[in-house]
Design a protein around this motif. Structure first.
Motif, PDB file in Angstrom:
ATOM      1  N   ILE A 129       0.836  -1.203   0.000  1.00 56.79           N
ATOM      2  CA  ILE A 129       0.000   0.000   0.000  1.00 56.79           C
ATOM      3  C   ILE A 129       0.867   1.248   0.000  1.00 56.79           C
ATOM      4  N   GLY A 130       1.931   1.248   0.825  1.00 57.05           N
ATOM      5  CA  GLY A 130       2.833   2.394   0.850  1.00 57.05           C
ATOM      6  C   GLY A 130       3.504   2.613  -0.492  1.00 57.05           C
ATOM      7  N   GLN A 131       3.917   1.522  -1.129  1.00 55.61           N
ATOM      8  CA  GLN A 131       4.543   1.631  -2.449  1.00 55.61           C
ATOM      9  C   GLN A 131       3.564   2.211  -3.463  1.00 55.61           C
ATOM     10  N   TYR A 132       2.314   1.747  -3.402  1.00 58.11           N
ATOM     11  CA  TYR A 132       1.296   2.267  -4.323  1.00 58.11           C
ATOM     12  C   TYR A 132       1.081   3.762  -4.120  1.00 58.11           C
ATOM     13  N   ASN A 133       0.976   4.186  -2.853  1.00 57.26           N
ATOM     14  CA  ASN A 133       0.765   5.605  -2.567  1.00 57.26           C
ATOM     15  C   ASN A 133       1.937   6.453  -3.051  1.00 57.26           C
ATOM     16  N   GLN A 134       3.151   5.954  -2.888  1.00 58.76           N
ATOM     17  CA  GLN A 134       4.318   6.678  -3.370  1.00 58.76           C
ATOM     18  C   GLN A 134       4.307   6.797  -4.893  1.00 58.76           C
ATOM     19  N   GLU A 135       3.913   5.734  -5.561  1.00 60.88           N
ATOM     20  CA  GLU A 135       3.857   5.760  -7.022  1.00 60.88           C
ATOM     21  C   GLU A 135       2.795   6.747  -7.514  1.00 60.88           C
ATOM     22  N   VAL A 136       1.646   6.776  -6.818  1.00 61.60           N
ATOM     23  CA  VAL A 136       0.592   7.723  -7.187  1.00 61.60           C
ATOM     24  C   VAL A 136       1.069   9.159  -6.995  1.00 61.60           C
ATOM     25  N   GLN A 137       1.729   9.435  -5.865  1.00 59.49           N
ATOM     26  CA  GLN A 137       2.238  10.782  -5.612  1.00 59.49           C
ATOM     27  C   GLN A 137       3.269  11.193  -6.661  1.00 59.49           C
ATOM     28  N   LYS A 138       4.132  10.255  -7.016  1.00 63.01           N
ATOM     29  CA  LYS A 138       5.148  10.544  -8.024  1.00 63.01           C
ATOM     30  C   LYS A 138       4.503  10.826  -9.381  1.00 63.01           C
ATOM     31  N   TYR A 139       3.495  10.029  -9.727  1.00 61.15           N
ATOM     32  CA  TYR A 139       2.802  10.224 -10.993  1.00 61.15           C
ATOM     33  C   TYR A 139       2.083  11.563 -11.018  1.00 61.15           C
ATOM     34  N   ASN A 140       1.373  11.894  -9.925  1.00 57.86           N
ATOM     35  CA  ASN A 140       0.632  13.151  -9.869  1.00 57.86           C
ATOM     36  C   ASN A 140       1.569  14.349  -9.955  1.00 57.86           C
ATOM     37  N   ALA A 141       2.745  14.238  -9.318  1.00 56.42           N
ATOM     38  CA  ALA A 141       3.717  15.331  -9.386  1.00 56.42           C
ATOM     39  C   ALA A 141       4.210  15.526 -10.823  1.00 56.42           C
ATOM     40  N   ALA A 142       4.520  14.412 -11.496  1.00 54.33           N
ATOM     41  CA  ALA A 142       4.965  14.506 -12.891  1.00 54.33           C
ATOM     42  C   ALA A 142       3.835  15.029 -13.784  1.00 54.33           C
ATOM     43  N   TYR A 143       2.612  14.585 -13.499  1.00 54.69           N
ATOM     44  CA  TYR A 143       1.453  15.026 -14.281  1.00 54.69           C
ATOM     45  C   TYR A 143       1.248  16.530 -14.126  1.00 54.69           C
ATOM     46  N   ALA A 144       1.314  17.004 -12.856  1.00 53.63           N
ATOM     47  CA  ALA A 144       1.104  18.425 -12.599  1.00 53.63           C
ATOM     48  C   ALA A 144       2.181  19.272 -13.267  1.00 53.63           C
ATOM     49  N   GLU A 145       3.434  18.790 -13.242  1.00 49.71           N
ATOM     50  CA  GLU A 145       4.527  19.530 -13.872  1.00 49.71           C
ATOM     51  C   GLU A 145       4.343  19.614 -15.387  1.00 49.71           C
ATOM     52  N   LYS A 146       3.859  18.521 -15.966  1.00 53.78           N
ATOM     53  CA  LYS A 146       3.702  18.480 -17.424  1.00 53.78           C
ATOM     54  C   LYS A 146       2.561  19.384 -17.885  1.00 53.78           C
ATOM     55  N   TRP A 147       1.470  19.397 -17.124  1.00 56.25           N
ATOM     56  CA  TRP A 147       0.283  20.123 -17.565  1.00 56.25           C
ATOM     57  C   TRP A 147       0.076  21.440 -16.834  1.00 56.25           C
ATOM     58  N   ASN A 148       1.093  21.933 -16.151  1.00 59.00           N
ATOM     59  CA  ASN A 148       0.978  23.193 -15.420  1.00 59.00           C
ATOM     60  C   ASN A 148       0.924  24.366 -16.393  1.00 59.00           C
ATOM     61  N   GLY A 149       0.041  25.342 -16.088  1.00 55.39           N
ATOM     62  CA  GLY A 149      -0.013  26.569 -16.881  1.00 55.39           C
ATOM     63  C   GLY A 149      -0.752  26.461 -18.190  1.00 55.39           C
ATOM     64  N   LEU A 150      -1.703  25.549 -18.305  1.00 50.41           N
ATOM     65  CA  LEU A 150      -2.473  25.440 -19.540  1.00 50.41           C
ATOM     66  C   LEU A 150      -3.418  26.625 -19.696  1.00 50.41           C
ATOM     67  N   GLU A 151      -3.683  26.990 -20.913  1.00 49.63           N
ATOM     68  CA  GLU A 151      -4.661  28.039 -21.195  1.00 49.63           C
ATOM     69  C   GLU A 151      -6.070  27.486 -20.984  1.00 49.63           C
ATOM     70  N   SER A 152      -7.049  28.406 -20.905  1.00 51.43           N
ATOM     71  CA  SER A 152      -8.429  28.006 -20.632  1.00 51.43           C
ATOM     72  C   SER A 152      -8.955  27.018 -21.661  1.00 51.43           C
ATOM     73  N   VAL A 153      -8.638  27.257 -22.931  1.00 53.03           N
ATOM     74  CA  VAL A 153      -9.124  26.377 -23.995  1.00 53.03           C
ATOM     75  C   VAL A 153      -8.568  24.972 -23.818  1.00 53.03           C
TER      76      VAL A 153
END
Length: 288
Positions: A92-116
């Motif tokens: 469970i701890g490993q899964y939570n760490q993987e989710v956090q890592k994925y969400n961090a990478a996701y947020a970095e990739k899609w940060n600052g998108l325009e409204s459209v």
């Protein structure tokens, strides 16, 4: 489905401990039930208090019970600190760490998108996660679910004023319908949207002053003069139409007049995904 994997040492240890406790419980219960069955009237020392004619002998605590109690405590300390330390590996701890890592990478990739771009992303999320209940047009499919076209807008506030609301777990619980005319409901909605909502704008600016007086009469008792819901007693109207309110609904679920929306906490939406979904919902145009 495999419910218990004995190849996992933690599972095996837990099963062994449960079996030992079960055997000891059955043995000790049998022992003392036999003693009770074989016991005769005793003139031993009794404690002073009685209840309904039943007294209590001044006997010492059974040695077997004390031994089992102490053994369980020692086993618990061993289990948490030696056998299975609190900071050791867990799936469970490993899964939570993987989710956090994925969400961090996701947020970095899609940060600052325009409204459209946010709306396009939100549309994709809506089609996968929401359309089956709220409909492809987000209109709730004739009352089968919440009409998201009006959510976060004046029309949504008017609907709540006229029909009430419930299911978000506030201390004041269900909001009953407010007995006002359609024009008065429209004025209150205009005041809330302009003064409190996340948007701070209204389609009916000429109704704001009238709505202020009506809000003080019908709404401040629960939502407060500042619209913030009096520290969780009722909905904080400053979050209306915002991503933070959408986050609350997604993770908590909602029980309403039309059924129960389950929690989407399992989906682990990244903040950027929630922002995109809210942007899409807010872009929907309500019919006059």
């Amino acid at each position: 489905m495999q419910w218990f994997n004995l190849s996992d040492s933690v599972n095996a240890l837990a099963l062994l401990g449960a079996a030992v406790i079960l055997v000891l419980t059955v043995f000790i219960m049998g022992l003392y039930l036999k003693k009770i069955k074989d016991a005769k009237q005793s003139d031993g020392e009794q404690l002073e208090h009685t209840w309904d004619g039943i007294g209590e002998f001044a006997n010492n605590i059974p040695i077997g019970w004390v031994a089992c109690f102490g053994a369980v405590i020692l086993w618990g300390f061993w289990y948490f600190f030696l056998g299975y330390p609190l900071k050791s590996f867990s799936q469970i701890g490993q899964y939570n760490q993987e989710v956090q890592k994925y969400n961090a990478a996701y947020a970095e990739k899609w940060n600052g998108l325009e409204s459209v771009e946010l709306r396009e992303m939100g549309l994709s999320i809506f089609q996968v996660q929401c359309a089956q209940c709220h409909g492809p047009e987000a209109d709730g499919m004739d009352g089968k679910a919440q009409n998201l076209v009006i959510w976060g807008k004046e029309e949504g506030i008017i609907d709540v004023i006229k029909n009430g609301s419930k299911g978000l777990g506030y201390m004041m619980e269900e909001m009953a319908p407010v007995e006002v005319s359609d024009e008065e409901a429209k004025a209150i909605a205009a005041y809330v949207m302009k003064t409190f909502s996340a948007k701070k704008e209204t389609k009916y600016p000429l109704e704001v002053e009238k709505g202020k007086d009506l809000f003080e009469i019908h709404c401040t008792a629960c939502h407060g003069d500042d619209g913030k819901g009096m520290e969780g007693m009722a909905l904080d109207l400053t979050t209306y139409g915002s991503t933070s309110l959408l986050h609350k609904v997604l993770n908590q679920g909602k029980r309403g007049n039309i059924g129960i929306m389950p929690s989407f906490g399992y989906a682990n939406f990244a903040p950027a995904q929630e922002e995109a979904l809210n942007e899409y919902i807010q872009s929907l145009t309500a019919q006059e």
